[in-house]
Design a protein around this motif. Sequence first.
Motif, PDB file in Angstrom:
ATOM      1  N   GLN A 149     -46.011  19.429  29.914  1.00  0.00           N
ATOM      2  CA  GLN A 149     -46.858  20.131  28.955  1.00  0.00           C
ATOM      3  C   GLN A 149     -46.027  20.880  27.924  1.00  0.00           C
ATOM      4  OE1 GLN A 149     -49.481  23.104  30.581  1.00  0.00           O
ATOM      5  NE2 GLN A 149     -50.694  23.259  28.708  1.00  0.00           N
ATOM      6  N   PHE A 150     -44.919  21.458  28.347  1.00  0.00           N
ATOM      7  CA  PHE A 150     -44.048  22.161  27.392  1.00  0.00           C
ATOM      8  C   PHE A 150     -43.509  21.198  26.341  1.00  0.00           C
ATOM      9  CE2 PHE A 150     -39.754  23.356  26.054  1.00  0.00           C
ATOM     10  CZ  PHE A 150     -40.011  24.588  25.480  1.00  0.00           C
ATOM     11  N   VAL A 151     -43.084  20.009  26.760  1.00  0.00           N
ATOM     12  CA  VAL A 151     -42.577  19.015  25.799  1.00  0.00           C
ATOM     13  C   VAL A 151     -43.681  18.622  24.827  1.00  0.00           C
ATOM     14  CG1 VAL A 151     -41.620  16.693  25.546  1.00  0.00           C
ATOM     15  CG2 VAL A 151     -40.822  18.175  27.401  1.00  0.00           C
ATOM     16  N   PHE A 152     -44.889  18.398  25.352  1.00  0.00           N
ATOM     17  CA  PHE A 152     -46.021  18.063  24.489  1.00  0.00           C
ATOM     18  C   PHE A 152     -46.305  19.195  23.506  1.00  0.00           C
ATOM     19  CE2 PHE A 152     -50.563  18.533  23.641  1.00  0.00           C
ATOM     20  CZ  PHE A 152     -50.848  17.322  23.027  1.00  0.00           C
ATOM     21  N   ASN A 153     -46.372  20.431  24.006  1.00  0.00           N
ATOM     22  CA  ASN A 153     -46.656  21.577  23.138  1.00  0.00           C
ATOM     23  C   ASN A 153     -45.597  21.746  22.058  1.00  0.00           C
ATOM     24  OD1 ASN A 153     -48.840  22.021  24.774  1.00  0.00           O
ATOM     25  ND2 ASN A 153     -48.047  23.880  25.724  1.00  0.00           N
ATOM     26  N   ALA A 154     -44.326  21.569  22.433  1.00  0.00           N
ATOM     27  CA  ALA A 154     -43.247  21.718  21.459  1.00  0.00           C
ATOM     28  C   ALA A 154     -43.366  20.673  20.354  1.00  0.00           C
ATOM     29  CB  ALA A 154     -41.889  21.613  22.147  1.00  0.00           C
ATOM     30  N   GLY A 155     -43.693  19.432  20.740  1.00  0.00           N
ATOM     31  CA  GLY A 155     -43.860  18.390  19.741  1.00  0.00           C
ATOM     32  C   GLY A 155     -45.011  18.682  18.802  1.00  0.00           C
ATOM     33  N   MET A 156     -46.155  19.096  19.341  1.00  0.00           N
ATOM     34  CA  MET A 156     -47.300  19.437  18.505  1.00  0.00           C
ATOM     35  C   MET A 156     -46.990  20.643  17.625  1.00  0.00           C
ATOM     36  SD  MET A 156     -49.659  17.228  18.997  1.00  0.00           S
ATOM     37  CE  MET A 156     -50.941  18.101  18.095  1.00  0.00           C
ATOM     38  N   SER A 157     -46.257  21.588  18.174  1.00  0.00           N
ATOM     39  CA  SER A 157     -45.878  22.770  17.401  1.00  0.00           C
ATOM     40  C   SER A 157     -45.004  22.389  16.201  1.00  0.00           C
ATOM     41  CB  SER A 157     -45.135  23.764  18.301  1.00  0.00           C
ATOM     42  OG  SER A 157     -44.766  24.914  17.588  1.00  0.00           O
ATOM     43  N   MET A 158     -44.088  21.454  16.394  1.00  0.00           N
ATOM     44  CA  MET A 158     -43.228  21.023  15.279  1.00  0.00           C
ATOM     45  C   MET A 158     -44.017  20.239  14.230  1.00  0.00           C
ATOM     46  SD  MET A 158     -39.525  20.120  17.014  1.00  0.00           S
ATOM     47  CE  MET A 158     -40.114  19.454  18.566  1.00  0.00           C
ATOM     48  N   ILE A 159     -44.978  19.438  14.673  1.00  0.00           N
ATOM     49  CA  ILE A 159     -45.821  18.720  13.717  1.00  0.00           C
ATOM     50  C   ILE A 159     -46.598  19.713  12.854  1.00  0.00           C
ATOM     51  CG2 ILE A 159     -47.853  17.233  13.495  1.00  0.00           C
ATOM     52  CD1 ILE A 159     -46.862  15.755  16.013  1.00  0.00           C
ATOM     53  N   LEU A 160     -47.208  20.713  13.501  1.00  0.00           N
ATOM     54  CA  LEU A 160     -47.994  21.688  12.758  1.00  0.00           C
ATOM     55  C   LEU A 160     -47.108  22.645  11.968  1.00  0.00           C
ATOM     56  CD1 LEU A 160     -51.095  21.784  12.693  1.00  0.00           C
ATOM     57  CD2 LEU A 160     -50.225  20.527  14.649  1.00  0.00           C
ATOM     58  N   ALA A 161     -45.871  22.875  12.425  1.00  0.00           N
ATOM     59  CA  ALA A 161     -44.957  23.727  11.666  1.00  0.00           C
ATOM     60  C   ALA A 161     -44.632  23.100  10.319  1.00  0.00           C
ATOM     61  CB  ALA A 161     -43.678  23.969  12.466  1.00  0.00           C
ATOM     62  N   ARG A 162     -44.354  21.797  10.324  1.00  0.00           N
ATOM     63  CA  ARG A 162     -44.090  21.112   9.048  1.00  0.00           C
ATOM     64  C   ARG A 162     -45.334  21.104   8.170  1.00  0.00           C
ATOM     65  NH1 ARG A 162     -41.908  14.867   7.917  1.00  0.00           N
ATOM     66  NH2 ARG A 162     -42.637  14.823   5.747  1.00  0.00           N
ATOM     67  N   ALA A 163     -46.489  20.777   8.774  1.00  0.00           N
ATOM     68  CA  ALA A 163     -47.724  20.752   7.996  1.00  0.00           C
ATOM     69  C   ALA A 163     -48.063  22.139   7.447  1.00  0.00           C
ATOM     70  CB  ALA A 163     -48.868  20.222   8.849  1.00  0.00           C
ATOM     71  N   TRP A 187     -48.053  11.197  26.756  1.00  0.00           N
ATOM     72  CA  TRP A 187     -48.388  12.199  25.749  1.00  0.00           C
ATOM     73  C   TRP A 187     -47.184  13.084  25.418  1.00  0.00           C
ATOM     74  CZ3 TRP A 187     -51.992  11.537  22.560  1.00  0.00           C
ATOM     75  CH2 TRP A 187     -53.254  11.034  22.909  1.00  0.00           C
ATOM     76  N   ALA A 188     -46.417  13.462  26.457  1.00  0.00           N
ATOM     77  CA  ALA A 188     -45.240  14.311  26.232  1.00  0.00           C
ATOM     78  C   ALA A 188     -44.205  13.597  25.363  1.00  0.00           C
ATOM     79  CB  ALA A 188     -44.622  14.719  27.569  1.00  0.00           C
ATOM     80  N   LEU A 189     -43.946  12.323  25.656  1.00  0.00           N
ATOM     81  CA  LEU A 189     -42.963  11.576  24.873  1.00  0.00           C
ATOM     82  C   LEU A 189     -43.466  11.323  23.454  1.00  0.00           C
ATOM     83  CD1 LEU A 189     -41.720   8.963  27.513  1.00  0.00           C
ATOM     84  CD2 LEU A 189     -40.499  10.974  26.647  1.00  0.00           C
ATOM     85  N   LEU A 190     -44.738  10.961  23.321  1.00  0.00           N
ATOM     86  CA  LEU A 190     -45.281  10.676  21.998  1.00  0.00           C
ATOM     87  C   LEU A 190     -45.235  11.909  21.104  1.00  0.00           C
ATOM     88  CD1 LEU A 190     -46.761   8.673  20.135  1.00  0.00           C
ATOM     89  CD2 LEU A 190     -48.911   9.505  21.099  1.00  0.00           C
ATOM     90  N   ALA A 191     -45.714  13.035  21.627  1.00  0.00           N
ATOM     91  CA  ALA A 191     -45.724  14.258  20.819  1.00  0.00           C
ATOM     92  C   ALA A 191     -44.328  14.850  20.693  1.00  0.00           C
ATOM     93  CB  ALA A 191     -46.675  15.282  21.435  1.00  0.00           C
ATOM     94  N   GLY A 192     -43.572  14.873  21.809  1.00  0.00           N
ATOM     95  CA  GLY A 192     -42.258  15.508  21.781  1.00  0.00           C
ATOM     96  C   GLY A 192     -41.269  14.783  20.890  1.00  0.00           C
ATOM     97  N   VAL A 193     -41.092  13.490  21.124  1.00  0.00           N
ATOM     98  CA  VAL A 193     -40.134  12.724  20.330  1.00  0.00           C
ATOM     99  C   VAL A 193     -40.653  12.520  18.904  1.00  0.00           C
ATOM    100  CG1 VAL A 193     -38.903  10.527  20.130  1.00  0.00           C
ATOM    101  CG2 VAL A 193     -39.223  11.588  22.382  1.00  0.00           C
ATOM    102  N   GLY A 194     -41.923  12.100  18.797  1.00  0.00           N
ATOM    103  CA  GLY A 194     -42.490  11.875  17.467  1.00  0.00           C
ATOM    104  C   GLY A 194     -42.534  13.144  16.638  1.00  0.00           C
ATOM    105  N   ILE A 252     -38.921  14.122  15.404  1.00  0.00           N
ATOM    106  CA  ILE A 252     -38.445  13.294  14.296  1.00  0.00           C
ATOM    107  C   ILE A 252     -39.218  13.623  13.018  1.00  0.00           C
ATOM    108  CG2 ILE A 252     -38.284  10.915  13.443  1.00  0.00           C
ATOM    109  CD1 ILE A 252     -37.740  10.040  16.317  1.00  0.00           C
ATOM    110  N   TYR A 253     -40.530  13.808  13.145  1.00  0.00           N
ATOM    111  CA  TYR A 253     -41.358  14.145  11.987  1.00  0.00           C
ATOM    112  C   TYR A 253     -40.896  15.464  11.366  1.00  0.00           C
ATOM    113  CZ  TYR A 253     -45.583  15.421   9.370  1.00  0.00           C
ATOM    114  OH  TYR A 253     -46.468  15.810   8.397  1.00  0.00           O
ATOM    115  N   PHE A 254     -40.590  16.441  12.201  1.00  0.00           N
ATOM    116  CA  PHE A 254     -40.117  17.740  11.698  1.00  0.00           C
ATOM    117  C   PHE A 254     -38.733  17.613  11.069  1.00  0.00           C
ATOM    118  CE2 PHE A 254     -38.008  21.824  12.064  1.00  0.00           C
ATOM    119  CZ  PHE A 254     -38.976  22.720  11.674  1.00  0.00           C
TER     120      PHE A 254
END
Length: 305
Positions: free
Chosen positions: A187-201, A283-290, A293-295
């Motif tokens: 869950q932490f990996v997933f949250n971190a990935g989502m956080s980076m996506i929203l940070a850039r946005a 979900w963790a890999l998709l959000a975390g890695v994606g 990279i997006y950020f």
Amino acid sequence: MSQVLDTPPPTVAAPPGDLAALAARHGLSVSGARPSLPDYLRRLWARRHFITAFATAKLTSQYSQAKLGQIWQVMTPLLNAAVYFLIFGVLLQTRKGVPDYIPFLVTGVFVWTFTQSSILAGTRAISGNIGLVRALHFPRAALPISYCLQQLQQLLFSMAALLVIVVVMGVPPALSWLLAIPALTLQFVFNAGMSMILARAGAQTPDIAQLMPFVLRTWMYGSGVMWSLDKVLAGHSGLPSWVGDVLRANPAAVYIDLMRFALIDSFHAAQLPPHVWALATGWALLAGVGGFIYFWKAEETYGRG
């Protein structure tokens, strides 16, 4: 007698290729240029002590003005759970047919709050620290990751209260509690990935921070925080089957279900979505890695403009 004044010849700009070669010859590089992905990872790892110190400092200062201080780290999610129990469990009777409803509810609230707070904090990670971003040179991903680590630290405080509630409600300690560790890690990996996506946005479009509370509230209602998705779906048999599959497979519901399965005896494996650990890992890999990279791709734009 006339005097002839010599004028300097006009300056001819050097071709861009010559300037690039000149800069390379003298070891010059573009200020704030985005490093390669492996180099970015190395720089981020080198700042790991800053990330943990920043997260701890934010957590400590969060309730520094309150008289009860850090007690609010536990009281806030407990009060939220109490409100949800009164509205949903008592008034709307969602507790009917759900064994161990209070541990069921409190687990859902605590785990959901971890995701919700991480994403909300990540949305403002760049825009809310613009002075720091412009003043210092460091991997900008350190900021959203720090906020997620802060929320994880706060969750760990809350987990102590959760375990007490679970035991008081008659659920004995078990080896299955250890499953909470990999579940929280994913869950932490997933949250971190989502956080980076929203940070850039959020850095590019600040209005997103105003929209996110509504999006997250809708997400919460579809994640089975206050009720059992199985019971709700069984009461609406006319819904297409894919609706139930989507609700059960959504990442927030998956991580909540994993924690309930780990901590509550009455929450059996039959209540979990198929291949739940594969879903949680995916979900963790998709959000975390994606998300990382997006950020990273917008690294050189943060703090400019």
